[in-house]
Design an enzyme around this catalytic site. Sequence first.
Site, PDB file in Angstrom:
ATOM      1  N   ASP A 112      -3.741  -2.540   4.207  1.00  0.00           N
ATOM      2  CA  ASP A 112      -4.007  -1.822   2.967  1.00  0.00           C
ATOM      3  C   ASP A 112      -5.079  -0.753   3.149  1.00  0.00           C
ATOM      4  OD1 ASP A 112      -3.003  -4.700   2.283  1.00  0.00           O
ATOM      5  OD2 ASP A 112      -2.507  -3.432   0.571  1.00  0.00           O
ATOM      6  N   ASN A 169      -6.089  -6.341   5.066  1.00  0.00           N
ATOM      7  CA  ASN A 169      -4.711  -6.680   4.715  1.00  0.00           C
ATOM      8  C   ASN A 169      -4.768  -7.921   3.828  1.00  0.00           C
ATOM      9  OD1 ASN A 169      -1.828  -6.294   4.934  1.00  0.00           O
ATOM     10  ND2 ASN A 169      -1.752  -8.030   6.336  1.00  0.00           N
ATOM     11  N   LYS A 170      -3.621  -8.386   3.411  1.00  0.00           N
ATOM     12  CA  LYS A 170      -3.519  -9.553   2.540  1.00  0.00           C
ATOM     13  C   LYS A 170      -4.413 -10.696   3.026  1.00  0.00           C
ATOM     14  CE  LYS A 170      -1.571  -9.829  -0.329  1.00  0.00           C
ATOM     15  NZ  LYS A 170      -2.159  -9.517  -1.658  1.00  0.00           N
ATOM     16  N   ALA A 230       0.814  -1.220   0.000  1.00  0.00           N
ATOM     17  CA  ALA A 230       0.000   0.000   0.000  1.00  0.00           C
ATOM     18  C   ALA A 230       0.852   1.278   0.000  1.00  0.00           C
ATOM     19  CB  ALA A 230      -0.967  -0.028   1.185  1.00  0.00           C
ATOM     20  N   ARG A 289      -5.650  -0.356  -8.696  1.00  0.00           N
ATOM     21  CA  ARG A 289      -6.008  -1.387  -7.712  1.00  0.00           C
ATOM     22  C   ARG A 289      -7.039  -0.788  -6.757  1.00  0.00           C
ATOM     23  NH1 ARG A 289      -1.506  -4.990  -5.213  1.00  0.00           N
ATOM     24  NH2 ARG A 289      -3.333  -6.320  -4.938  1.00  0.00           N
ATOM     25  N   GLN A 313       4.230 -13.609  -1.422  1.00  0.00           N
ATOM     26  CA  GLN A 313       5.026 -12.422  -1.075  1.00  0.00           C
ATOM     27  C   GLN A 313       5.897 -12.651   0.153  1.00  0.00           C
ATOM     28  OE1 GLN A 313       1.716 -12.331  -1.749  1.00  0.00           O
ATOM     29  NE2 GLN A 313       1.152 -10.478  -2.854  1.00  0.00           N
TER      30      GLN A 313
END
Lengths: 362, 362
Positions: A242, A252-253, A55, A90, A201
């Site tokens: 994010d 978040n992820k 982010a 995004r 990631q």
Amino acid sequence: MKVNGVALRPLRALPDGQGIEVIDQRLLPFDLRMRPLRSARDVFVAIREMWVRGAPLIGAVAAYGLALQARRDASDAALRNAAKFLKGSRPTAVNLAWAVDRLLTQVLAVPEAVRADTAWAGAGAIAEQDVQVNEAIGRHGLPLLQAVAARKPGPVNVLTHCNAGWLATVDWGTATSPIYQAHAAGLAVHVWVDETRPRNQGASLTAWELGQAGVPHTVVADNAGGHLMQHGRVDLCIVGCDRVASNGDACNKIGTYLKALAAHDNGVPFYVAMPTSTLDMALAEGVQGIPIEERSGRELTHVSGRTAAGEVVEVQLTPDGSAAANPAFDVTPARLLTGLITEHGIVAADAAALRQLMAGRR
Amino acid sequence: MKVNGVALRPLRALPDGQGIEVIDQRLLPFDLRMRPLRSARDVFVAIREMWVRGAPLIGAVAAYGLALQARRDASDAALRNAAKFLKGSRPTAVNLAWAVDRLLTQVLAVPEAVRADTAWAGAGAIAEQDVQVNEAIGRHGLPLLQAVAARKPGPVNVLTHCNAGWLATVDWGTATSPIYQAHAAGLAVHVWVDETRPRNQGASLTAWELGQAGVPHTVVADNAGGHLMQHGRVDLCIVGCDRVASNGDACNKIGTYLKALAAHDNGVPFYVAMPTSTLDMALAEGVQGIPIEERSGRELTHVSGRTAAGEVVEVQLTPDGSAAANPAFDVTPARLLTGLITEHGIVAADAAALRQLMAGRR
């Protein structure tokens, strides 16, 4: 941070002022390569295709995208169009909109003739501010690790999910900033690195970062964290985010929510490292309110890796004909969070604390 | 179950009575190949290296391993040694010890001259019993899916983790048995298939099975289940198990605990399909009491898949020098389970209910 002893950032302004260079993060951990971006369209593609991600980093890169547009056509219409275009790259992270809107406002306020230079300087300021913010997050988070070290022998075991490291920011990282500062201060730290499917990631970026910095770490499957916490092998969880809603719900992820549930079930503190640029005070709550990006199922059905011969290839994991779904983020309800580590200090993940935090900063 | 319309089981006794054939599950979903096993040592390797896996299946295969030993040397010492050896192939699943010990007792009770044939028949009986048990689990689980279908439109969305399908058993599967029976009964079922890192049993085995059977399914990252449950997209979770303690704590593939936490947090029923052979009444509780197998980190750092050219290759995912840890199972506390689907019906995951269930079966 340093790579092979040389200071490096995932984003670098080119000296000619006509473009930027970014690390193509799709190629890590096997190949470290910078790629030039010379237009708003280049920037859009780099964000959309995740050459850059994280982010804070996509906020700074998108700001440069607007600045590159200003070099070509600095009219109100062109800048507004470019801002809208860049924000569409995004949907989930709010820093992207925050950085672009902030720069747009700043640039539209000056005469067209100076907009290009104003935008370029403004994008640079956003990038530099990110570095300072992350350094401050590390400073405020460091005592959490020091407190663990003071009460138990052996290394402080931190679990993190995805990459909220320096690759996700302009420098330091958010979740990793307290870790890097603890390591620099001589504290024994060990990091459990969630692999972070489907794009890995953790396994490809966080593990690489920590390895370069000499921080001891162990990659684990996303499935393993609950078991590790049940058996006292995690002292602390720190993740990035994010977008955080005004009530403290943290996006978040994908998979972060599961780790927060396990931490809660086992009495392990769970912190979200949150630059205040990630806070969306316009959202009453996050679970229903934050748009979750659905990415291509191909990110799950196929994976890239390096063969024994040293070639990086993509392979298919699933049977032909099996569908795959790929929600990229999830939202952890505020009730599961121990606190938010911001550049201004640690605050509770609740509406009152966040209102108070932001009231002092307007 | 059928593959390309032909009935197939993952374990088949060879007609000469001198060996068995098993599906080499390491090659799925891209290659379906049977491999002959002709000795206790062959069986040990096939279990250890996970050509065969799944608690019920390794129980039946290990029983055949003992029977193959009896063909060579049926002395007490040889059989006891072989039993010990076979039970050491994997430490977590209790069916393995259950099947081997049961067969050993049976074989030691008869004269040495008839032990080979007794053992062969006994192994066959264990395999056939598994089929009946799983059929019964499906019969008892089916009403759970029918009840969902009766109260809402659209397909019944079942989430499952790992592979507790027919590949993990002699036939039907455990967790999948209610699903296959619902599908056969014309119910609209859709299965969320957890990828199940690090060995991807969901993405490579469950997805393949369901695809062969024509059951609609979608592969998701292990990280996704919490998000799906938060948004009402999962009606029911059903998983298998490798060992259940006398208090109902259920050991299953790593990551099961995280899904059970999410189900509990979202009011989604979470069932464990449990043949009673998986129940370990000697264990007071599971979280501390069940030994968790630590497998090689290489299962995480490397993955096999098929290239665009059709070749199956192994690729490395993590940076050189990053360590990896690989606990293969975790234990879900009984308090998170809605119930256990056994061959005798659905029972509560608690000590009293399990004591009562087993009291009637001794």
